[in-house]
Enzyme design. Sequence first.
Site, short mmCIF file in Angstrom:
data_model
loop_
_atom_site.label_atom_id
_atom_site.label_comp_id
_atom_site.label_asym_id
_atom_site.label_seq_id
_atom_site.Cartn_x
_atom_site.Cartn_y
_atom_site.Cartn_z
N LYS A 9 0.85 -1.22 0.08
CA LYS A 9 0.07 0.01 -0.01
C LYS A 9 0.78 1.30 -0.07
O LYS A 9 2.03 1.12 0.15
CB LYS A 9 -0.99 -0.02 1.19
CG LYS A 9 -2.03 -1.20 1.29
CD LYS A 9 -2.85 -1.16 2.31
CE LYS A 9 -3.94 -2.18 2.51
NZ LYS A 9 -4.79 -2.20 3.75
N TYR A 49 -12.44 -2.65 -2.58
CA TYR A 49 -12.90 -2.81 -1.24
C TYR A 49 -14.63 -2.94 -1.04
O TYR A 49 -14.92 -2.41 -0.09
CB TYR A 49 -12.21 -1.73 -0.62
CG TYR A 49 -11.06 -1.94 -0.09
CD1 TYR A 49 -10.40 -2.88 0.81
CD2 TYR A 49 -9.82 -1.19 -0.73
CE1 TYR A 49 -9.14 -3.14 1.12
CE2 TYR A 49 -8.45 -1.55 -0.12
CZ TYR A 49 -8.05 -2.43 0.72
OH TYR A 49 -7.02 -2.59 1.06
N ASN A 112 -1.75 0.03 7.19
CA ASN A 112 -1.25 -1.07 7.69
C ASN A 112 -0.44 -1.67 6.66
O ASN A 112 -0.51 -3.18 6.53
CB ASN A 112 -2.17 -1.79 8.17
CG ASN A 112 -3.43 -2.50 7.21
OD1 ASN A 112 -3.32 -1.83 5.98
ND2 ASN A 112 -4.29 -3.26 7.60
N HIS A 115 -1.98 -5.32 1.66
CA HIS A 115 -3.18 -6.51 1.52
C HIS A 115 -2.80 -7.75 1.01
O HIS A 115 -1.88 -8.07 0.41
CB HIS A 115 -4.05 -5.61 0.42
CG HIS A 115 -5.10 -6.60 -0.14
ND1 HIS A 115 -6.45 -6.58 0.75
CD2 HIS A 115 -5.13 -7.47 -1.09
CE1 HIS A 115 -7.09 -7.48 0.16
NE2 HIS A 115 -6.58 -8.09 -0.98
N GLU A 126 -10.09 -11.22 -6.73
CA GLU A 126 -9.28 -9.99 -7.02
C GLU A 126 -8.02 -10.19 -8.10
O GLU A 126 -7.54 -9.11 -8.71
CB GLU A 126 -8.25 -9.96 -5.35
CG GLU A 126 -9.37 -9.60 -4.35
CD GLU A 126 -8.74 -9.73 -2.93
OE1 GLU A 126 -7.60 -9.71 -2.89
OE2 GLU A 126 -9.51 -9.27 -1.84
P1 DAT Z 1 -7.27 -6.91 6.13
O1 DAT Z 1 -6.70 -5.86 5.45
O2 DAT Z 1 -6.69 -7.38 7.50
O3 DAT Z 1 -7.91 -8.13 5.39
P2 DAT Z 1 -10.11 -6.07 6.41
O4 DAT Z 1 -10.49 -6.63 5.30
O5 DAT Z 1 -10.98 -6.21 7.56
O6 DAT Z 1 -8.54 -6.27 6.75
O7 DAT Z 1 -10.27 -4.46 6.11
C1 DAT Z 1 -9.53 -3.85 4.94
C2 DAT Z 1 -8.59 -2.72 5.08
O8 DAT Z 1 -9.55 -1.64 5.66
C3 DAT Z 1 -7.62 -2.80 6.30
O9 DAT Z 1 -6.67 -3.28 5.83
C4 DAT Z 1 -7.49 -1.62 6.66
C5 DAT Z 1 -8.70 -0.98 6.70
N1 DAT Z 1 -9.50 -1.03 7.89
C6 DAT Z 1 -10.23 -2.14 8.42
N2 DAT Z 1 -10.72 -2.04 9.54
C7 DAT Z 1 -10.36 -0.70 9.90
C8 DAT Z 1 -10.75 0.16 11.08
N3 DAT Z 1 -11.39 -0.27 12.10
N4 DAT Z 1 -10.21 1.32 11.09
C9 DAT Z 1 -9.53 1.99 9.87
N5 DAT Z 1 -9.35 1.14 8.97
C10 DAT Z 1 -9.58 -0.06 8.98
MG MG Z 2 -9.45 -8.11 3.90
#
Ligand code: DAT
Ligand code: MG
Length: 153
Positions: A9, A49, A112, A115, A126
């Site tokens: 990212k 997303y 973070n 992905h 994807e």
């Molecule tokens: P992951 O990337 O671990 O699969 P996810 O699919 O639940 O996590 O969420 C996609 C992305 O969205 C994640 O990498 C960062 C953002 N995100 C998720 N939960 C969040 C939160 N509570 N606050 C801010 N950003 C968040």
């Molecule tokens: Mg995810």
Amino acid sequence: METTLIILKPDAVQRGLMGRLIGRFEAKGLQFVGMKYMMVPKGLAEKHYAEHAGKPFYDGLIGFVTSSPVLVMAIRGINAIAVCRKLIGATNGQKAEPGTIRGDFGMSGGYNLIHGSDSPESAERELALWFGDGGLIDFKSTLEEWVYDPSDY
Ligand code: DAT
Ligand code: MG
């Protein structure tokens, strides 16, 4: 063999971590079958997303991933989807285990770094989204005979 979609990212790119993060997957014994360095069009970010549309962090997430270049990769190996998720670690860098990418390099829930597809269904969707127009390279990796034992197949 499975193929998974990994994205470094904007924070990983801006922080100069691309080489070290690519190195984690290389050192693990995974094969790179696709790589694209690009600015993400908003429409593609929204499709990627889609499952998070309407959540409180959604607008920030779309703004973040479209703000600066990303490195999109297709990575292959036996059980690669689950293996890569383990290498990546928990979503929030403050909670991710040390030794994982997010645990070692991150302090944020949103910024973070990376992905990774979370299931075979997600990986298929994807990969079609990011590499549907081509760019995946099927080739025999010389690593393979030393990374895997015949009984691993
Ligand atoms: P992951 O990337 O671990 O699969 P996810 O699919 O639940 O996590 O969420 C996609 C992305 O969205 C994640 O990498 C960062 C953002 N995100 C998720 N939960 C969040 C939160 N509570 N606050 C801010 N950003 C968040
Ligand atoms: Mg995810």
